[in-house]
Design a protein around this motif. Structure first.
Motif, PDB file in Angstrom:
ATOM      1  N   MET A 173     -40.901   5.335 -23.620  1.00  0.00           N
ATOM      2  CA  MET A 173     -39.890   5.243 -22.588  1.00  0.00           C
ATOM      3  C   MET A 173     -40.544   4.852 -21.257  1.00  0.00           C
ATOM      4  O   MET A 173     -41.549   5.399 -20.863  1.00  0.00           O
ATOM      5  CB  MET A 173     -39.191   6.595 -22.433  1.00  0.00           C
ATOM      6  N   THR A 174     -39.962   3.900 -20.597  1.00  0.00           N
ATOM      7  CA  THR A 174     -40.449   3.467 -19.294  1.00  0.00           C
ATOM      8  C   THR A 174     -39.893   4.403 -18.229  1.00  0.00           C
ATOM      9  O   THR A 174     -38.702   4.678 -18.199  1.00  0.00           O
ATOM     10  CB  THR A 174     -39.992   2.025 -18.997  1.00  0.00           C
ATOM     11  N   THR A 175     -40.770   4.869 -17.352  1.00  0.00           N
ATOM     12  CA  THR A 175     -40.337   5.789 -16.301  1.00  0.00           C
ATOM     13  C   THR A 175     -40.037   5.037 -15.011  1.00  0.00           C
ATOM     14  O   THR A 175     -40.479   3.898 -14.812  1.00  0.00           O
ATOM     15  CB  THR A 175     -41.425   6.836 -16.015  1.00  0.00           C
ATOM     16  N   THR A 176     -39.307   5.689 -14.143  1.00  0.00           N
ATOM     17  CA  THR A 176     -39.015   5.140 -12.824  1.00  0.00           C
ATOM     18  C   THR A 176     -40.317   4.897 -12.073  1.00  0.00           C
ATOM     19  O   THR A 176     -40.507   3.849 -11.449  1.00  0.00           O
ATOM     20  CB  THR A 176     -38.111   6.110 -12.028  1.00  0.00           C
ATOM     21  N   ARG A 177     -41.227   5.854 -12.155  1.00  0.00           N
ATOM     22  CA  ARG A 177     -42.511   5.745 -11.460  1.00  0.00           C
ATOM     23  C   ARG A 177     -43.284   4.514 -11.938  1.00  0.00           C
ATOM     24  O   ARG A 177     -43.867   3.785 -11.135  1.00  0.00           O
ATOM     25  CB  ARG A 177     -43.343   7.009 -11.676  1.00  0.00           C
ATOM     26  N   THR A 178     -43.273   4.241 -13.235  1.00  0.00           N
ATOM     27  CA  THR A 178     -43.962   3.071 -13.785  1.00  0.00           C
ATOM     28  C   THR A 178     -43.317   1.778 -13.300  1.00  0.00           C
ATOM     29  O   THR A 178     -44.008   0.825 -12.927  1.00  0.00           O
ATOM     30  CB  THR A 178     -43.946   3.119 -15.324  1.00  0.00           C
ATOM     31  N   LEU A 179     -41.993   1.727 -13.298  1.00  0.00           N
ATOM     32  CA  LEU A 179     -41.283   0.525 -12.831  1.00  0.00           C
ATOM     33  C   LEU A 179     -41.593   0.240 -11.364  1.00  0.00           C
ATOM     34  O   LEU A 179     -41.800  -0.914 -10.978  1.00  0.00           O
ATOM     35  CB  LEU A 179     -39.777   0.683 -13.042  1.00  0.00           C
ATOM     36  N   ILE A 180     -41.639   1.282 -10.556  1.00  0.00           N
ATOM     37  CA  ILE A 180     -41.933   1.108  -9.128  1.00  0.00           C
ATOM     38  C   ILE A 180     -43.384   0.663  -8.935  1.00  0.00           C
ATOM     39  O   ILE A 180     -43.676  -0.210  -8.114  1.00  0.00           O
ATOM     40  CB  ILE A 180     -41.639   2.407  -8.338  1.00  0.00           C
ATOM     41  N   ALA A 181     -44.310   1.239  -9.707  1.00  0.00           N
ATOM     42  CA  ALA A 181     -45.719   0.832  -9.622  1.00  0.00           C
ATOM     43  C   ALA A 181     -45.879  -0.634 -10.001  1.00  0.00           C
ATOM     44  O   ALA A 181     -46.616  -1.384  -9.343  1.00  0.00           O
ATOM     45  CB  ALA A 181     -46.583   1.720 -10.516  1.00  0.00           C
ATOM     46  N   ASP A 182     -45.177  -1.075 -11.040  1.00  0.00           N
ATOM     47  CA  ASP A 182     -45.215  -2.483 -11.435  1.00  0.00           C
ATOM     48  C   ASP A 182     -44.653  -3.370 -10.334  1.00  0.00           C
ATOM     49  O   ASP A 182     -45.183  -4.448 -10.048  1.00  0.00           O
ATOM     50  CB  ASP A 182     -44.427  -2.708 -12.729  1.00  0.00           C
ATOM     51  N   ALA A 183     -43.568  -2.922  -9.688  1.00  0.00           N
ATOM     52  CA  ALA A 183     -42.966  -3.693  -8.593  1.00  0.00           C
ATOM     53  C   ALA A 183     -43.956  -3.840  -7.443  1.00  0.00           C
ATOM     54  O   ALA A 183     -44.108  -4.927  -6.876  1.00  0.00           O
ATOM     55  CB  ALA A 183     -41.683  -3.018  -8.110  1.00  0.00           C
ATOM     56  N   VAL A 237     -33.606   1.148   9.578  1.00  0.00           N
ATOM     57  CA  VAL A 237     -33.483   2.447  10.252  1.00  0.00           C
ATOM     58  C   VAL A 237     -32.537   3.328   9.440  1.00  0.00           C
ATOM     59  O   VAL A 237     -31.614   2.833   8.796  1.00  0.00           O
ATOM     60  CB  VAL A 237     -32.911   2.260  11.679  1.00  0.00           C
ATOM     61  N   GLY A 238     -32.752   4.621   9.470  1.00  0.00           N
ATOM     62  CA  GLY A 238     -31.848   5.556   8.818  1.00  0.00           C
ATOM     63  C   GLY A 238     -32.072   5.697   7.321  1.00  0.00           C
ATOM     64  O   GLY A 238     -31.293   6.353   6.630  1.00  0.00           O
ATOM     65  N   TRP A 239     -33.129   5.136   6.815  1.00  0.00           N
ATOM     66  CA  TRP A 239     -33.459   5.211   5.395  1.00  0.00           C
ATOM     67  C   TRP A 239     -33.756   6.659   5.003  1.00  0.00           C
ATOM     68  O   TRP A 239     -34.081   7.484   5.843  1.00  0.00           O
ATOM     69  CB  TRP A 239     -34.656   4.313   5.081  1.00  0.00           C
ATOM     70  N   GLU A 240     -33.638   6.929   3.716  1.00  0.00           N
ATOM     71  CA  GLU A 240     -33.936   8.265   3.192  1.00  0.00           C
ATOM     72  C   GLU A 240     -34.867   8.148   2.004  1.00  0.00           C
ATOM     73  O   GLU A 240     -34.727   7.244   1.184  1.00  0.00           O
ATOM     74  CB  GLU A 240     -32.651   8.965   2.756  1.00  0.00           C
ATOM     75  N   GLU A 241     -35.803   9.074   1.920  1.00  0.00           N
ATOM     76  CA  GLU A 241     -36.758   9.048   0.819  1.00  0.00           C
ATOM     77  C   GLU A 241     -36.083   9.440  -0.494  1.00  0.00           C
ATOM     78  O   GLU A 241     -35.257  10.346  -0.538  1.00  0.00           O
ATOM     79  CB  GLU A 241     -37.931   9.982   1.095  1.00  0.00           C
ATOM     80  N   ILE A 242     -36.450   8.733  -1.551  1.00  0.00           N
ATOM     81  CA  ILE A 242     -35.938   8.989  -2.895  1.00  0.00           C
ATOM     82  C   ILE A 242     -37.002   9.770  -3.660  1.00  0.00           C
ATOM     83  O   ILE A 242     -38.193   9.449  -3.602  1.00  0.00           O
ATOM     84  CB  ILE A 242     -35.635   7.658  -3.614  1.00  0.00           C
ATOM     85  N   ASP A 243     -36.576  10.802  -4.385  1.00  0.00           N
ATOM     86  CA  ASP A 243     -37.483  11.610  -5.186  1.00  0.00           C
ATOM     87  C   ASP A 243     -37.578  10.994  -6.589  1.00  0.00           C
ATOM     88  O   ASP A 243     -36.753  11.266  -7.463  1.00  0.00           O
ATOM     89  CB  ASP A 243     -36.972  13.048  -5.254  1.00  0.00           C
ATOM     90  N   VAL A 244     -38.575  10.137  -6.769  1.00  0.00           N
ATOM     91  CA  VAL A 244     -38.753   9.414  -8.038  1.00  0.00           C
ATOM     92  C   VAL A 244     -39.018  10.384  -9.185  1.00  0.00           C
ATOM     93  O   VAL A 244     -38.508  10.195 -10.294  1.00  0.00           O
ATOM     94  CB  VAL A 244     -39.891   8.375  -7.900  1.00  0.00           C
ATOM     95  N   ASP A 245     -39.793  11.428  -8.930  1.00  0.00           N
ATOM     96  CA  ASP A 245     -40.086  12.403  -9.989  1.00  0.00           C
ATOM     97  C   ASP A 245     -38.818  13.116 -10.447  1.00  0.00           C
ATOM     98  O   ASP A 245     -38.642  13.382 -11.639  1.00  0.00           O
ATOM     99  CB  ASP A 245     -41.128  13.409  -9.521  1.00  0.00           C
ATOM    100  N   ALA A 246     -37.911  13.422  -9.515  1.00  0.00           N
ATOM    101  CA  ALA A 246     -36.637  14.061  -9.884  1.00  0.00           C
ATOM    102  C   ALA A 246     -35.821  13.141 -10.784  1.00  0.00           C
ATOM    103  O   ALA A 246     -35.198  13.599 -11.751  1.00  0.00           O
ATOM    104  CB  ALA A 246     -35.849  14.424  -8.629  1.00  0.00           C
ATOM    105  N   VAL A 247     -35.837  11.855 -10.480  1.00  0.00           N
ATOM    106  CA  VAL A 247     -35.115  10.888 -11.324  1.00  0.00           C
ATOM    107  C   VAL A 247     -35.713  10.883 -12.724  1.00  0.00           C
ATOM    108  O   VAL A 247     -34.988  10.928 -13.723  1.00  0.00           O
ATOM    109  CB  VAL A 247     -35.145   9.472 -10.689  1.00  0.00           C
ATOM    110  N   ASP A 248     -37.030  10.862 -12.809  1.00  0.00           N
ATOM    111  CA  ASP A 248     -37.673  10.857 -14.136  1.00  0.00           C
ATOM    112  C   ASP A 248     -37.427  12.152 -14.906  1.00  0.00           C
ATOM    113  O   ASP A 248     -37.487  12.160 -16.134  1.00  0.00           O
ATOM    114  CB  ASP A 248     -39.168  10.590 -13.996  1.00  0.00           C
ATOM    115  N   ARG A 249     -37.129  13.234 -14.185  1.00  0.00           N
ATOM    116  CA  ARG A 249     -36.804  14.505 -14.847  1.00  0.00           C
ATOM    117  C   ARG A 249     -35.341  14.574 -15.277  1.00  0.00           C
ATOM    118  O   ARG A 249     -34.918  15.547 -15.881  1.00  0.00           O
ATOM    119  CB  ARG A 249     -37.119  15.682 -13.929  1.00  0.00           C
TER     120      ARG A 249
END
Length: 155
Positions: free
Chosen positions: A1-11, A100-112
């Motif tokens: 299974m491909t994880t969100t973290r892996t997809l972002i690292a590839d990007a 401006v006004g961006w919010e951090e995304i919790d990639v690990d939470a998505v993968d969980r």
């Protein structure tokens, strides 16, 4: 299974030679006019901003500019002009794109299996909601398409 973290690292790897856009935050002080100051840079990939270590959800996007002296037919136009001027006062060059006004995304939470910002794990597949009223689509295809457009490969 491909994880969100892996997809972002590839990007990040694919985007390494592509210019980034500025990240800013509002700065208010008692002694100076409100301004937007630089806090970094990221690649703008649709509803996502990807920097070297984080993934952010986009919000307000503007170009730094002098508001000049104009009449405004709408208060919203005056407000947008003031935001562009705040970016200029904060040190951005005229015409520079600022997020401006961006919010951090919790990639690990998505993968969980949770969701964070526009990302969620849908039936075990990292997915993105590309509009507030739209459905989810697989993140892998979304990144592939958006990166190709950004790099000029998809034109």
């Amino acid at each position: 299974m491909t994880t969100t973290r892996t997809l972002i690292a590839d990007a990040r790897r694919i985007l390494s030679d592509v210019p980034q856009e500025a990240l800013g935050v509002d700065k208010i002080s008692r002694w100076r006019a409100p301004r937007i100051v630089r806090v970094g840079a990221a690649w703008h990939i649709g509803v996502l901003l990807i920097d070297e270590s984080r993934v952010l959800a986009t919000a307000e996007v503007l170009r730094a500019a002098d508001p000049g002296r104009r009449g405004y037919t709408a208060e919203s136009a005056r407000a947008r002009a003031e935001r562009r001027a705040q970016a200029l006062r904060g040190g951005f060059t005229a015409g520079e794109t600022v997020h401006v006004g961006w919010e951090e995304i919790d990639v690990d939470a998505v993968d969980r299996g949770s969701s964070s910002g526009p990302l969620a794990l849908i039936d075990g597949v990292p997915s993105v909601r590309w509009s507030s009223t739209g459905g989810y689509m697989p993140l892998e295809g979304y990144l592939r398409e958006r990166i190709a457009l950004l790099r000029g490969d998809g034109l």
